[in-house]
Scaffold this active site. Structure first.
Site, PDB file in Angstrom:
ATOM      1  N   GLU A  93       0.806  -1.250   0.085  1.00  0.00           N
ATOM      2  CA  GLU A  93      -0.003   0.123  -0.082  1.00  0.00           C
ATOM      3  C   GLU A  93       1.108   1.272  -0.066  1.00  0.00           C
ATOM      4  O   GLU A  93       1.839   1.322   0.754  1.00  0.00           O
ATOM      5  CB  GLU A  93      -0.836   0.072   1.162  1.00  0.00           C
ATOM      6  CG  GLU A  93      -1.855   1.282   1.283  1.00  0.00           C
ATOM      7  CD  GLU A  93      -2.571   1.093   2.382  1.00  0.00           C
ATOM      8  OE1 GLU A  93      -3.128   2.179   3.030  1.00  0.00           O
ATOM      9  OE2 GLU A  93      -3.116   0.058   2.945  1.00  0.00           O
ATOM     10  N   GLU A 124      -3.222  11.075   3.234  1.00  0.00           N
ATOM     11  CA  GLU A 124      -4.196  10.575   4.052  1.00  0.00           C
ATOM     12  C   GLU A 124      -4.416  11.827   5.582  1.00  0.00           C
ATOM     13  O   GLU A 124      -3.382  12.107   6.012  1.00  0.00           O
ATOM     14  CB  GLU A 124      -3.922   9.396   5.075  1.00  0.00           C
ATOM     15  CG  GLU A 124      -4.728   8.786   6.110  1.00  0.00           C
ATOM     16  CD  GLU A 124      -4.375   7.596   6.637  1.00  0.00           C
ATOM     17  OE1 GLU A 124      -3.914   7.308   7.819  1.00  0.00           O
ATOM     18  OE2 GLU A 124      -4.397   6.657   5.979  1.00  0.00           O
TER      19      GLU A 124
END
Length: 709
Positions: free
Chosen positions: A161, A166
């Site tokens: 990932e 974020e």
């Protein structure tokens, strides 16, 4: 009738095809912020690029959208979302007025008091997967809710990932809403999309003002206030770097306990990869191993999520059409391709770059020890002519014994350094375990035991296009008996009282420690001693470092590489902590009876070799510390009536002081006085989030640290 439907379908398809072919994107005037290698140019990857400016007005029903994107989570369509997330197709749309992709978070379920318990979240993911080398970037304005706004990549098994963005854009806690994070996750799972055994994580946090070097809320803004460009250059499995607003990311921070670091740039090289949090028995994992790198094909994902253990936004915020909106103005992806000059052409090659590092003084061949772990620096490249590139099948290492005619006698087991999924060119440090036996069970002989005329060869070889077209880096080697790096605390048990379990010593007492140490010897290549040292350390229940005493070197680098020594060590009474090489604070080392629940005290006896910051052999022992003046024969600890307790720690608003004192002063990490007073209850609401020191009565022996959340 059926014929007419078919004709309409064909016309729609042709219209979409023509639109694709003729389309000009609004981002095309914005330069890619990183240059490709010489001989290459950037080529737009249309299937992973969009500005959502659809002239047909069909929004998500437009062939321009459906040919590239799905409004579902493609890595695992059976997964509803993390925490309280419920990915919902209705929460993503194309706004025909702004020509932007809109992703929202809205209430899904409520409890009896009307509080939100589940959140509907929009998600858009690419229909197909992409792989390095690529540059990917999106221009995004994050939502003003507690949920995280995200731009990321994940393979369909959930093993690799990359999180380019974020951020909890609307968090009530400035600590989260004023910084976004870039992340790598390399998951060790129980099969594809299975339960996670270990989450090996890199992470760096960045503020909107990336010129400042420390987290200070007064000097930066909120990510939700405007659009920002978030990009990643995924050049190879171990070359990943991030770009924010067209500039390389810089001055990042890592705030997780046990991994505190600053001035990070988010690159793979500078990243702190730990498994999952370091302690004395759990060191960072090896970034040189291919399985610990980012190499799998991934989907591109843009979404909002409500993470486990994070606050859920109030219902009013999730129903607010301005706050609950994440907007994507455009997203783009580029791949490096030959620029036609021919300078990008390359010849198939493989090399053993650090060969000379293994050659003992006065000899000519690399030397290794049976069973030793040796770092091999390997550079490799498949062939490239024009636009035709050979595909990597693997890079591997073996040891082979040859007779006097150069014929194979025996070959060790095949060890894959780079598998098929690896890049077609690159450099890697591979920690190779020198085998001790051949596959038939016979021992690999040391060089002195070889038959006359025989030799041992280290094979480094590459296969391309699934055939036997090898490029070889064969090297004659010497194999000798070796020595493993080691250190031991020989007289540990002499400090354990009758019926006890751990060594017991008193603060300020002088103790004689008997230590045996030896550096490693790999063939003829011997590690150089840097030092042997001793410290006292406090760790919490998770094994993370709380504080450490002053470093005391007991064996210098001028000593012999292997020896047994007895050193007289004075047990320290205070920890030492530095702040940006400025003011040095000290705080009293607690006795064992005064430790917080789950905390432990360790006597660190460790060795460093070759000037390495990680090459330690350790002989650490958990210890029991008593007050000064106590003896091992006394089984009752002395009681100190002047004990000072600072609690709770960490704290969000109030800090209490229990014990006898007259005054206090609070300092930040730079040594700047932030507050002062005499009350036993302190209101910290005016302090920013971070680490501070409180000094009682201006005494160097009465300094304590605390965290303001």
């Amino acid at each position: 009738m059926k014929k007419r439907v078919f004709e309409l379908t064909v016309i729609a398809f042709l219209s979409a095809f023509i639109a694709h072919a003729q389309r000009t994107y609004e981002f095309e005037g914005i330069a890619v912020p990183v240059a490709p290698d010489p001989g290459f140019k950037w080529e737009l990857q249309d299937g992973f690029s969009d500005d959502f400016n659809y002239a047909d007005g069909l929004g998500k029903q437009s062939p321009l959208f459906t040919s590239k994107w799905d409004d579902v989570y493609n890595p695992d369509r059976n997964f509803r979302g993390p925490g309280e997330t419920y990915w919902t197709t209705e929460n993503s749309a194309i706004n025909a007025t702004t020509d932007r992709l809109e992703i929202r978070a809205t209430p899904r379920t409520l409890d009896g008091s009307g509080n939100v318990t589940g959140v509907n979240c929009g998600v858009v993911s690419s229909k197909t997967k992409v792989k390095f080398p690529i540059f990917m970037e999106a221009n995004i304005k994050v939502a003003n809710v507690e949920n995280s706004s995200n731009f990321w990549m994940l393979d369909e098994g959930g093993f690799n990932e990359i999180d380019v963005l974020e951020v909890y854009g609307g968090s009530a806690d400035d600590f989260f809403s004023q910084q976004m994070s870039t992340n790598f996750h390399i998951f060790n799972r129980q099969g594809p999309n299975g339960a996670i055994n270990v989450d090996n994580t890199y992470q760096a946090f960045f503020q909107t003002n990336r010129d400042i070097q420390n987290y200070q809320t007064s000097n930066t803004g909120f990510w939700r206030d405007d659009f920002h460009r978030f990009g990643v250059y995924w050049k190879s499995p171990n070359e990943v770097s991030f770009f924010i607003d067209g500039e390389p990311a810089k001055n990042g921070n890592h705030f997780v306990e046990g991994r505190l670091a600053n001035l990070l740039d988010g690159t793979y090289e500078s990243a702190i990869l730990q498994s999952p949090i370091p302690n004395d028995g759990n060191p960072p994992i090896d970034k040189g191993v291919f399985q610990n790198q980012v190499f799998r094909d991934v989907f591109m994902i843009m979404d909002i999520e409500s993470h486990h253990a994070r606050p859920i936004s109030p219902r009013a915020d999730l129903e607010d059409r301005i706050k609950n909106l994440m907007e994507v103005e455009w997203v783009r992806t580029y791949k490096p391709v030959s620029d036609g000059t021919g300078t990008s052409d390359r010849t198939r090659a493989i090399s053993f770059d650090n060969r000379d590092a293994f050659i003992p003084a006065g000899e000519t061949e690399p030397a290794f020890s049976l069973g030793a772990v040796v770092p091999l620096d390997i550079t490799y490249a498949t062939g490239l002519t024009g636009t035709v590139e050979e595909d990597l099948t693997y890079v591997a290492v073996q040891i082979r014994q040859l007779d006097q005619n150069g014929e194979e006698v025996n070959t060790s087991e095949f060890q894959t350094v780079i598998p098929t999924e690896g890049a077609n060119k690159g450099s890697i440090t591979y920690n190779y375990t020198v085998p001790t036996t051949f596959p038939n069970g016979t021992n690999i002989p040391t060089t002195e035991n070889l038959p006359d005329g025989h030799e041992l060869v280290l094979l480094m070889f590459m296969s391309v296009n699934n055939d036997a077209a090898f490029a070889n880096a064969d090297d004659t080697i010497v194999i000798k008996e070796g020595r493993t790096r080691a250190i031991s605390f020989n007289n540990r048990d002499s400090f354990v009282p009758s019926g006890g379990t751990f060594p017991e010593i008193a603060l300020a007492s002088e103790v004689s420690l008997n230590i045996t140490y030896s550096t490693g010897l790999s063939g003829g290549v011997e590690e150089d001693l840097n030092y042997v040292a001793v410290q006292v350390r406090q760790v919490d229940a998770a094994g993370a470092v709380v504080a450490t005493s002053a470093f005391e070197e007991v064996v210098p680098d001028t000593a012999v590489n292997t020896n047994t020594v007895t050193i007289d060590y004075t047990v320290p009474t205070n920890f030492t902590t530095g702040a940006d090489n400025g003011i040095i604070f000290t705080e009293k080392i607690p006795t064992t009876e005064n430790l917080p629940a789950g905390h432990r005290l360790l006597l660190l006896i460790f060795m460093q070799v070759d000037e390495s910051m990680t090459g330690f052999a350790e002989a650490n022992a958990e210890i029991i510390l008593r007050e000064e003046g106590t003896t091992l024969s006394n089984n009752d600890f002395e009681i100190n009536n002047d004990i000072i307790t600072i609690y709770p720690n960490p704290t969000q608003e109030l800090l209490h002081i229990s014990g006898v004192f007259d005054s206090w002063k609070i300092y930040n990490l730079l040594g700047v006085e932030m507050a002062g007073g005499s009350a036993s209850q302190i209101n910290l609401s005016d302090l920013d989030t971070g680490l501070y020191y409180i000094i009682l009565d201006d005494k160097a022996s009465s300094i304590y640290k605390f965290i303001k959340k």
